[in-house]
Enzyme design. Structure first.
Site, PDB file in Angstrom:
ATOM      1  N   ARG A 311       0.664  -1.553   0.612  1.00 29.39           N
ATOM      2  CA  ARG A 311       0.544  -0.115  -0.048  1.00 29.39           C
ATOM      3  C   ARG A 311       0.576   1.292   0.115  1.00 29.39           C
ATOM      4  O   ARG A 311       0.684   2.343  -1.010  1.00 29.39           O
ATOM      5  CB  ARG A 311      -0.763  -0.198   0.927  1.00 29.39           C
ATOM      6  CG  ARG A 311      -2.179   0.929   0.640  1.00 29.39           C
ATOM      7  CD  ARG A 311      -3.664   1.136   1.912  1.00 29.39           C
ATOM      8  NE  ARG A 311      -4.095   0.275   2.024  1.00 29.39           N
ATOM      9  CZ  ARG A 311      -5.369   0.360   0.829  1.00 29.39           C
ATOM     10  NH1 ARG A 311      -5.704   1.116   0.911  1.00 29.39           N
ATOM     11  NH2 ARG A 311      -6.506  -0.572   0.518  1.00 29.39           N
ATOM     12  N   GLU A 712     -10.112   5.654   6.728  1.00 29.00           N
ATOM     13  CA  GLU A 712      -7.884   6.077   7.065  1.00 29.00           C
ATOM     14  C   GLU A 712      -7.722   7.996   6.159  1.00 29.00           C
ATOM     15  O   GLU A 712      -6.815   7.793   6.835  1.00 29.00           O
ATOM     16  CB  GLU A 712      -7.975   5.034   6.515  1.00 29.00           C
ATOM     17  CG  GLU A 712      -7.605   3.635   7.110  1.00 29.00           C
ATOM     18  CD  GLU A 712      -7.244   2.336   6.168  1.00 29.00           C
ATOM     19  OE1 GLU A 712      -7.668   2.458   5.715  1.00 29.00           O
ATOM     20  OE2 GLU A 712      -5.811   2.230   6.195  1.00 29.00           O
TER      21      GLU A 712
HETATM   22  N1  MTE Z   1     -12.769   5.540  14.318  1.00 32.12           N
HETATM   23  C1  MTE Z   1     -12.227   6.101  15.588  1.00 32.12           C
HETATM   24  N2  MTE Z   1     -13.045   6.569  16.686  1.00 32.12           N
HETATM   25  N3  MTE Z   1     -11.714   5.011  16.068  1.00 32.12           N
HETATM   26  C2  MTE Z   1     -10.848   3.730  15.099  1.00 32.12           C
HETATM   27  O1  MTE Z   1     -10.467   3.267  15.503  1.00 32.12           O
HETATM   28  N4  MTE Z   1      -9.935   3.346  13.483  1.00 32.12           N
HETATM   29  C3  MTE Z   1      -9.822   3.634  11.624  1.00 32.12           C
HETATM   30  C4  MTE Z   1     -10.892   4.128  11.289  1.00 32.12           C
HETATM   31  N5  MTE Z   1     -11.618   5.288  11.761  1.00 32.12           N
HETATM   32  C5  MTE Z   1     -10.660   3.553  14.625  1.00 32.12           C
HETATM   33  C6  MTE Z   1     -11.761   4.987  13.826  1.00 32.12           C
HETATM   34  C7  MTE Z   1      -8.891   2.747  10.675  1.00 32.12           C
HETATM   35  S1  MTE Z   1      -7.872   2.350  11.303  1.00 32.12           S
HETATM   36  C8  MTE Z   1      -9.834   2.639   9.782  1.00 32.12           C
HETATM   37  S2  MTE Z   1     -10.037   1.606   8.785  1.00 32.12           S
HETATM   38  C9  MTE Z   1     -10.985   3.047   9.763  1.00 32.12           C
HETATM   39  O2  MTE Z   1     -11.590   3.552  10.792  1.00 32.12           O
HETATM   40  C10 MTE Z   1     -12.069   1.414  10.230  1.00 32.12           C
HETATM   41  O3  MTE Z   1     -13.018   1.561  10.274  1.00 32.12           O
HETATM   42  P1  MTE Z   1     -14.361   1.099   8.812  1.00 32.12           P
HETATM   43  O4  MTE Z   1     -14.155   0.998   7.649  1.00 32.12           O
HETATM   44  O5  MTE Z   1     -15.799   1.244   9.529  1.00 32.12           O
HETATM   45  O6  MTE Z   1     -14.266   3.143   8.460  1.00 32.12           O
HETATM   46  N1  HPA Z   2      -5.830  -2.284   4.523  1.00 34.38           N
HETATM   47  C1  HPA Z   2      -6.033  -2.266   6.231  1.00 34.38           C
HETATM   48  N2  HPA Z   2      -6.055  -3.761   6.070  1.00 34.38           N
HETATM   49  C2  HPA Z   2      -5.967  -4.455   5.316  1.00 34.38           C
HETATM   50  C3  HPA Z   2      -5.574  -5.039   4.741  1.00 34.38           C
HETATM   51  C4  HPA Z   2      -5.067  -3.111   3.472  1.00 34.38           C
HETATM   52  O1  HPA Z   2      -5.012  -2.990   2.160  1.00 34.38           O
HETATM   53  N3  HPA Z   2      -4.728  -6.089   3.876  1.00 34.38           N
HETATM   54  C5  HPA Z   2      -4.991  -7.007   4.937  1.00 34.38           C
HETATM   55  N4  HPA Z   2      -5.651  -6.151   5.784  1.00 34.38           N
HETATM   56 MO1  MOS Z   3      -7.335   0.005   9.113  1.00 38.12          MO
HETATM   57  S1  MOS Z   3      -4.877   0.344   9.680  1.00 38.12           S
HETATM   58  O1  MOS Z   3      -7.016  -0.772   8.093  1.00 38.12           O
HETATM   59  O2  MOS Z   3      -7.125  -0.787  10.696  1.00 38.12           O
END
Ligand code: MTE
Ligand code: HPA
Ligand code: MOS
Length: 768
Positions: A311, A712
């Site tokens: 990534r 993210e």
């Molecule tokens: N927001 C909060 N409040 N707490 C979290 O741990 N994790 C982040 C993001 N936002 C997180 C957050 C990460 S790393 C990811 S991948 C996404 O939320 C995962 O949730 P989603 O796919 O439902 O957005």
């Molecule tokens: N993003 C986050 N988490 C993951 C991924 C990715 O692309 N692939 C495997 N785990």
């Molecule tokens: Mo988020 S780093 O893909 O949990």
């Protein structure tokens, strides 16, 4: 669009602030419950010559002690490639690695007991930095490259060239709720696990693996996490596995909650990266060729580093067209804790190289960095990424122009130029940086999701899905999606705790894809039940299905209307199945990692930020005074939650790039191992002026209600702060010198760059 449409508070907002939200550690304890602590390696790389645990066993409250030899099943809890023994077998590979584990009647007793171990080591040579690992060719996995065109020739032929390099430190997740698992043994061989994990199915798999039992005998439940941020995608499993082993051995419920310091030392973080680049460009700043070498400090095992460095490579272009390019990712093996997912998953590390390169080009040519950025943006005719994916929805050119205008970038640039010439000890900096972030797991099989929806005879609806709630608002959005899809009010819907025995074989809640994947799976389940109800009603009343509708809790049948629960009851009496499983898999994606080409991402989420900083050139101290963000979430599923994600992601990114300094000492021990010596942002660090707007354009791909993922991407908007700090330092050398800034840009690092800029200016003046 009505701006207030779909705004709704987080389903647990009141519970969060009143303390009524239950986390694993809040579950009332059983009278016979045990607690776990681990004994840790004191050396970064060492053969264990002797492990004498007799004094540990004799400690008060100790019920059981285990070592590697006591693990009944598979001892390796590595998520993809292995290499992560639950307890050290013969050789320890980082400071803090668990050598043995204790179960005791209290956490205090367990913590005291582990200190009584007698350990003798034979110290082995250790590798502690990516640079040293590159030198020694020490890798957890082989390198990969994306190659396009004759890059060496292109750079050689370009009228201008430059090289750059930076060291970008990792980041501690610092979730407010630390890692924790509670395992309750059942009457046979199985266990029920309450875990704070983003990946219940993997905890299930690894617990079954270490116990040597089948997956059907393990159930994992997750109601919520107090933050995950990627740190609970793989790292939660080890705790569950140790607790499960003790639970099976003792027949008691067992909790393993890591104290903060253990959590910081024993669980993986964001990777350090050492980035190098070479670029050739023309007089207008247009890039002709780029090579980038991204070397990640993976730690002692692969964990998720394959995907994370992939990534980083997929985002080494950020938002810019590179023409000829060679992007190489190295996965360095070091004697440090195995690094893992963190919001952005490698993306931020590739992007910072691109953004720093944009500034370097601008300084060399004497241009405004924004003009260099705009010139190189993907647009029609220049739309193919270094890995062969075509950008189909060109959001950024319009988004950037809109933000440039709304933030009054040009006017402020002039004001800042004047201020910086005024002779003050303070300097101001300004930067506008874009983000383009690929949405989809780059491991194709993870792009699937399941759901389970029940309608009960009172017309209330229970929704379950494979995603987990970590504060990001997934359950809120899923509740909204279910209500909208069924045509009923939100109050009828209850989203219940995620459980591996309700929806099986799930992907981690990660890659920002939680609502994209699970939202579509819920939609699928609801559409099936809805169709069944509508077909039944049509047959019952002798009309066509097209004459039946469900909207606002009312079922219309030709000109008759019924309350939703009346029809549900009627359907039940007529033996209509009111429960359904749903499924979704992301279309259109595929990638050939051998050739390095394909379409890894279903679509891209975009955004841009303008940051302004003021720096005290006598000390390097600074403040972020103003931030303007314009971000693309497609058609927002919930603007309140999306804006919260953008603000939170941005501030978390700012922490990574400014004050959070992850440090190890020369022996490989983590120095930044507590809140006292690792500085996360506080309310005081939030920019004084902070504006967040949503860009008004729906996703051009078919997604849940045309939305885009939000979790993210906003983290990387904080690159604007890092670039603005660099801009303030560059002003000291009349913007003709690009200080080689590392990250985080702590006050010390900013001060170092200020001095470099002064030295440069001096040199120029002497030469004149
Ligand atoms: N927001 C909060 N409040 N707490 C979290 O741990 N994790 C982040 C993001 N936002 C997180 C957050 C990460 S790393 C990811 S991948 C996404 O939320 C995962 O949730 P989603 O796919 O439902 O957005
Ligand atoms: N993003 C986050 N988490 C993951 C991924 C990715 O692309 N692939 C495997 N785990
Ligand atoms: Mo988020 S780093 O893909 O949990």
């Amino acid at each position: 669009m009505n701006a207030n449409e779909h705004i709704e508070a987080h389903e647990s907002a009141v519970k969060h602030v009143t303390g009524r939200a239950l986390y694993v550690d809040d579950i009332p304890e059983w009278p016979n419950q045990l607690h776990v602590a681990t004994g840790k390696s004191g050396l970064a790389h060492a053969r264990i010559l002797k492990l004498d645990l007799s004094a540990v066993r004799a400690c008060e409250g100790v019920v059981d002690v285990i070592t590697y030899a006591d693990i009944p099943g598979d001892a390796d809890v590595g998520p993809v490639y292995g290499g992560d023994p639950l307890l050290v077998d013969e050789v320890a590979v980082f400071v803090g690695q668990p050598l043995f584990a204790v179960a005791a009647t209290s956490l205090h007793a367990a913590k005291v007991a582990v200190e009584a171990a007698i350990v003798e080591y034979e110290e082995l040579e250790s590798i502690l930095t990516p640079q040293a690992a590159m030198q020694a060719s020490s890798f957890v996995l082989p390198e990969k490259s994306f190659n396009r065109g004759e890059v060496n020739a292109a750079i050689k032929a370009a009228p201008n060239k430059l090289t750059g390099e930076q060291y970008v430190r990792g980041q501690e997740h610092f979730y407010l709720e630390g890692q924790v698992s509670l395992c309750v043994p059942d009457e046979d061989r199985g266990v029920l696990v309450y875990s704070s994990t983003q990946h219940p199915s993997e905890v299930q798999k690894l617990v079954a693996g270490v116990l040597g039992i089948s997956l059907r005998e393990v159930a994992v439940e997750v109601r919520r996490m107090g933050g995950g941020f990627g740190g609970k995608e793989t790292q939660a499993a080890g705790l569950a596995c140790l607790a499960a082993i003790f639970a099976r051995r003792t027949g008691c419920p067992v909790k393993f909650r890591m104290p903060r310091q253990d959590d910081m030392v024993q669980t993986g973080k964001r990777h350090d990266f050492w980035n190098r680049y070479e670029v050739g460009f023309d007089e207008t700043g247009l890039i002709q060729g780029v090579t980038m070498d991204l070397a990640a400090m993976c730690g002692c095992s692969p964990d998720l580093s394959e995907g994370i460095v992939d990534r980083a490579m997929f985002h080494a272009d950020n938002s810019y067209y590179y023409d000829s390019s060679r992007i190489t990712g190295y996965r360095c093996k070091t004697n440090t804790v195995s690094n893992t997912a963190f919001r952005g998953f490698g993306g931020p590390k590739g992007m910072i190289a691109a953004e720093s390169m944009m500034d370097d080009i601008a300084r060399q040519l004497g241009m405004d960095p924004l003009d260099v950025r705009k010139a190189n943006l993907y647009r029609e005719g220049r739309e193919v990424t270094p890995y062969g994916q075509t950008i189909e929805q060109h959001v950024l050119p319009r988004l950037l122009s809109q933000l440039e205008a709304s933030s009054q970038y040009r006017k402020r640039r002039e004001e800042i130029a004047r201020f910086n010439k005024s002779g003050s000890h303070f300097r101001k900096g300004l930067a506008l940086t874009p983000v383009k972030f690929g949405i989809s797991f780059t491991s194709k099989h993870l792009n699937q999701a399941g759901a389970l929806v029940h309608i009960y005879t009172d017309g209330s609806v229970q929704v379950n899905h494979g995603g987990t709630e970590m504060g990001q608002g997934l359950y809120t959005k899923i509740g909204q999606i279910a209500a909208r899809a069924l045509g009923v009010s939100r109050s009828r819907i209850l989203v219940t705790a995620t459980r591996t025995d309700k929806v099986p074989n799930t992907s981690p809640t990660a890659a920002s894809a939680g609502s994209d994947l699970n939202g579509m799976a819920v939609l699928d389940a609801i559409n099936q039940i809805r169709d069944r109800i509508i077909n039944f009603v049509a047959g019952h009343y002798g009309c066509s299905p097209a004459e039946v509708s469900i909207e606002d809790d009312v079922v219309k049948v030709t000109e008759k209307t019924f309350q939703f629960e009346e029809i549900v009851k009627l359907a039940y009496m007529n033996r209509v199945h009111l429960s359904s499983a749903g499924f979704y898999k992301t279309p259109k994606i595929s990638f050939d990692f051998q050739k390095g080409v394909g379409r890894p991402f279903y679509y891209f989420a975009n955004g841009a930020a303008v940051a302004e900083v003021i720096v005290d050139t006598r000390t390097g101290e600074y403040r972020v005074t103003r931030v303007d963000i314009l971000h693309d979430v497609g058609k927002s599923l919930n603007p309140a939650i999306d804006i919260g994600q953008i603000e939170g992601g941005f501030v978390q990114g700012m922490g990574w790039l400014t004050t959070e300094e992850l440090l190890w000492d020369g022996s490989g021990a983590l120095i930044s191992n507590s809140a006292a010596n690792y500085k996360i942002p506080t309310a005081y660090d939030v920019p004084e002026e902070f504006s967040v707007e949503l860009f008004d354009e729906e996703n051009s791909e078919e997604t849940i209600f045309s939305s885009k993922a939000v979790g993210e991407p906003p983290l990387m908007l904080a690159l604007s702060v890092w670039c603005a700090l660099r801009d303030a330092c560059a002003s000291i050398a009349d913007y003709r010198f690009s200080p080689p800034m590392n990250a985080p840009a702590t006050s010390e690092e900013v001060y170092r760059c200020i001095r470099l800029a002064r030295t440069h200016l001096q040199k120029v003046k002497t030469n004149d």
